[in-house]
Design a protein around this motif. Structure first.
Motif, PDB file in Angstrom:
ATOM      1  N   ALA B  98      47.576  89.145  -5.875  1.00  0.00           N
ATOM      2  CA  ALA B  98      48.939  89.517  -6.258  1.00  0.00           C
ATOM      3  C   ALA B  98      49.133  89.410  -7.762  1.00  0.00           C
ATOM      4  O   ALA B  98      49.896  90.164  -8.349  1.00  0.00           O
ATOM      5  N   LEU B  99      48.444  88.458  -8.397  1.00  0.00           N
ATOM      6  CA  LEU B  99      48.618  88.239  -9.834  1.00  0.00           C
ATOM      7  C   LEU B  99      47.699  89.109 -10.678  1.00  0.00           C
ATOM      8  O   LEU B  99      47.931  89.287 -11.867  1.00  0.00           O
ATOM      9  N   LEU B 100      46.632  89.610 -10.053  1.00  0.00           N
ATOM     10  CA  LEU B 100      45.635  90.349 -10.829  1.00  0.00           C
ATOM     11  C   LEU B 100      46.240  91.607 -11.440  1.00  0.00           C
ATOM     12  O   LEU B 100      46.848  92.401 -10.749  1.00  0.00           O
ATOM     13  N   PRO B 101      46.071  91.778 -12.727  1.00  0.00           N
ATOM     14  CA  PRO B 101      46.585  92.983 -13.350  1.00  0.00           C
ATOM     15  C   PRO B 101      45.581  94.118 -13.177  1.00  0.00           C
ATOM     16  O   PRO B 101      44.452  93.908 -12.741  1.00  0.00           O
ATOM     17  N   GLY B 102      45.999  95.286 -13.541  1.00  0.00           N
ATOM     18  CA  GLY B 102      45.040  96.383 -13.646  1.00  0.00           C
ATOM     19  C   GLY B 102      44.784  97.072 -12.331  1.00  0.00           C
ATOM     20  O   GLY B 102      45.206  96.635 -11.266  1.00  0.00           O
ATOM     21  N   GLY B 103      44.076  98.156 -12.410  1.00  0.00           N
ATOM     22  CA  GLY B 103      43.851  99.014 -11.270  1.00  0.00           C
ATOM     23  C   GLY B 103      42.567  98.688 -10.548  1.00  0.00           C
ATOM     24  O   GLY B 103      42.030  97.585 -10.669  1.00  0.00           O
ATOM     25  N   PRO B 104      42.072  99.672  -9.792  1.00  0.00           N
ATOM     26  CA  PRO B 104      40.853  99.482  -9.014  1.00  0.00           C
ATOM     27  C   PRO B 104      39.641  99.111  -9.864  1.00  0.00           C
ATOM     28  O   PRO B 104      38.724  98.468  -9.367  1.00  0.00           O
ATOM     29  N   MET B 105      39.681  99.485 -11.136  1.00  0.00           N
ATOM     30  CA  MET B 105      38.531  99.167 -11.989  1.00  0.00           C
ATOM     31  C   MET B 105      38.445  97.672 -12.247  1.00  0.00           C
ATOM     32  O   MET B 105      37.409  97.176 -12.682  1.00  0.00           O
ATOM     33  N   MET B 106      39.521  96.932 -12.007  1.00  0.00           N
ATOM     34  CA  MET B 106      39.486  95.475 -12.114  1.00  0.00           C
ATOM     35  C   MET B 106      39.213  94.849 -10.749  1.00  0.00           C
ATOM     36  O   MET B 106      38.390  93.951 -10.605  1.00  0.00           O
ATOM     37  N   ALA B 107      39.952  95.303  -9.723  1.00  0.00           N
ATOM     38  CA  ALA B 107      39.981  94.614  -8.440  1.00  0.00           C
ATOM     39  C   ALA B 107      38.637  94.697  -7.707  1.00  0.00           C
ATOM     40  O   ALA B 107      38.130  93.679  -7.220  1.00  0.00           O
ATOM     41  N   PHE B 108      38.058  95.894  -7.642  1.00  0.00           N
ATOM     42  CA  PHE B 108      36.852  96.027  -6.818  1.00  0.00           C
ATOM     43  C   PHE B 108      35.636  95.352  -7.442  1.00  0.00           C
ATOM     44  O   PHE B 108      34.885  94.674  -6.732  1.00  0.00           O
ATOM     45  N   PRO B 109      35.426  95.480  -8.759  1.00  0.00           N
ATOM     46  CA  PRO B 109      34.323  94.700  -9.349  1.00  0.00           C
ATOM     47  C   PRO B 109      34.515  93.196  -9.145  1.00  0.00           C
ATOM     48  O   PRO B 109      33.548  92.462  -8.922  1.00  0.00           O
ATOM     49  N   LEU B 110      35.774  92.747  -9.176  1.00  0.00           N
ATOM     50  CA  LEU B 110      36.029  91.322  -8.987  1.00  0.00           C
ATOM     51  C   LEU B 110      35.680  90.873  -7.573  1.00  0.00           C
ATOM     52  O   LEU B 110      35.183  89.754  -7.377  1.00  0.00           O
ATOM     53  N   THR B 111      35.902  91.727  -6.564  1.00  0.00           N
ATOM     54  CA  THR B 111      35.517  91.327  -5.204  1.00  0.00           C
ATOM     55  C   THR B 111      34.005  91.205  -5.093  1.00  0.00           C
ATOM     56  O   THR B 111      33.505  90.343  -4.370  1.00  0.00           O
ATOM     57  N   VAL B 112      33.311  92.057  -5.819  1.00  0.00           N
ATOM     58  CA  VAL B 112      31.844  91.939  -5.812  1.00  0.00           C
ATOM     59  C   VAL B 112      31.433  90.609  -6.469  1.00  0.00           C
ATOM     60  O   VAL B 112      30.547  89.899  -5.977  1.00  0.00           O
TER      61      VAL B 112
END
Lengths: 170, 195
Positions: B98-112
């Motif tokens: 919920a706090l993570l900024p940015g789009g898919p270019m942030m979220a999906f690499p972070l899940t990896v």
């Protein structure tokens, strides 16, 4: 009104975080400004086009058509259609929210638009195919999708129940 | 840690922009032809007013995203959510999303990154669901711009528990499969870590 609340929250958060970044004295503040500039360049032309496009589409599509497909009386079928439309809507939040907001104004039902926004948020095809599949892999993507699949209809249904309850209580 | 200034540039960014621009031009032309210049210009005026009211939020939004990106480094977020983190890990993961900024270019690499750091399918599902449904940045900047606060509160309130529930569901459904595939996955993430 909501613009004022949201802006206060937003700029309050910016001030608090900006202060703590500034106090680090390690270039964090400067770096965050650079990132903000990169994102602004990316996002500004999209918002411009998305708002104009959604406005023109809302003016073109007759309200009766919107109400017939995703209106408040369309029930579970309307929820399913709204979810499918949400999944199929490409582009960033500006386009999806602009389309949803316009649809709500010209006859869309609140439960249906909740389903639309939820489906777009959880699994819009564009993002899933371009980003999730290529970055997290097929197995992880399919597992997450399997869990998330019924959510838009369920949340839309719950939204309808709550709206109905609120109407009864008043 | 990857340089966020370079990874933030979307590889297919211009294709997306092209589609949105094309839709705007086609819809605008159609509106002018079908509805006439009077309605065209009144819609255009309404849109420009909306854009003006959105502009301060966009500026605040990109500033917030930049600050959060710098203050919430990926490696730290990954450390907070181990595989045996239980319910607390799921809640933390949803919150981080919920706090993570940015789009898919942030979220999906972070899940990896999370997966590489030992997060299980439940944690990554809770994280991505929190990011998708409860993203504060997106709700404050975009959703509040286009919807009334009644609608936003209703949708957001209904979604609050969803990251936790989907995380639990993912754990229950895929726990056996995850345990069986763990060794293979570990080997894979070591190989694919630099991608």
């Amino acid at each position: 009104m909501n613009i004022v609340i949201a802006s206060l929250l937003l700029y309050g958060a910016v001030l608090v975080l900006g202060r703590s970044a500034w106090q680090r004295h390690d270039g964090s503040f400067h770096r965050s400004l650079q990132l903000a500039l990169v994102q602004a360049r990316l996002v500004a032309p999209r918002i411009f086009c998305a708002v104009l496009g959604a406005g023109f589409i809302a003016a073109l599509v007759p309200p009766e058509a919107v109400a017939a497909v995703v209106g408040g009386d369309t029930g579970v079928l309307g929820l399913l259609i709204a979810s499918a439309l949400g999944a199929a809507t490409p582009g960033g939040p500006m386009l999806a929210f602009a389309v949803g907001g316009a649809a709500l104004e010209v006859g869309g039902g609140t439960p249906q638009i909740v389903a639309f926004v939820t489906a777009w948020s959880l699994y819009n095809l564009n993002r899933t195919l371009v980003w999730e599949l290529s970055i997290t892999g097929r197995a992880a993507t399919l597992r997450r999708l399997a869990c998330a699949l019924p959510l838009p209809v369920l949340l839309g249904f719950a939204a309808g129940e709550i709206a109905g309850l609120a109407a009864v209580l008043q | 840690m990857p340089d966020l200034l370079t990874t933030a540039r979307r590889p297919k960014g211009d294709v997306g922009l092209l589609i949105v621009a094309l839709v705007a031009v086609v819809a605008g032309t159609a509106c002018y032809v079908v509805k006439g210049p009077e309605i065209f210009f009144s819609v255009l005026g309404g849109d420009l007013t909306l854009l003006l009211s959105i502009a301060p939020k966009v500026i605040g939004g990109v500033l917030l995203a930049g600050l959060l990106t710098v203050l919430l480094p990926q490696d730290k977020v990954a450390r907070w959510m181990g595989a045996r983190s239980g319910l607390r890990g799921l809640v933390l993961a949803g919150l981080a999303g919920a706090l993570l900024p940015g789009g898919p270019m942030m979220a999906f690499p972070l899940t990896v990154a999370l997966r590489g750091a030992g997060a299980d399918i439940g944690t990554t599902t809770a994280f991505l669901t929190g990011w998708a449904l409860l993203n504060l940045n997106r709700t404050l900047v975009w959703e509040m711009s286009f919807f009334g606060h009644d609608f936003v509160f209703l949708r957001y309130g209904l979604s609050l528990a969803v990251p936790l529930l989907l995380g639990l569901a993912a754990r229950l459904i895929f726990a056996a499969a995850a345990a069986a595939g763990k060794e293979a996955k570990n080997a894979q993430s070591e190989r694919g870590g630099g991608e």
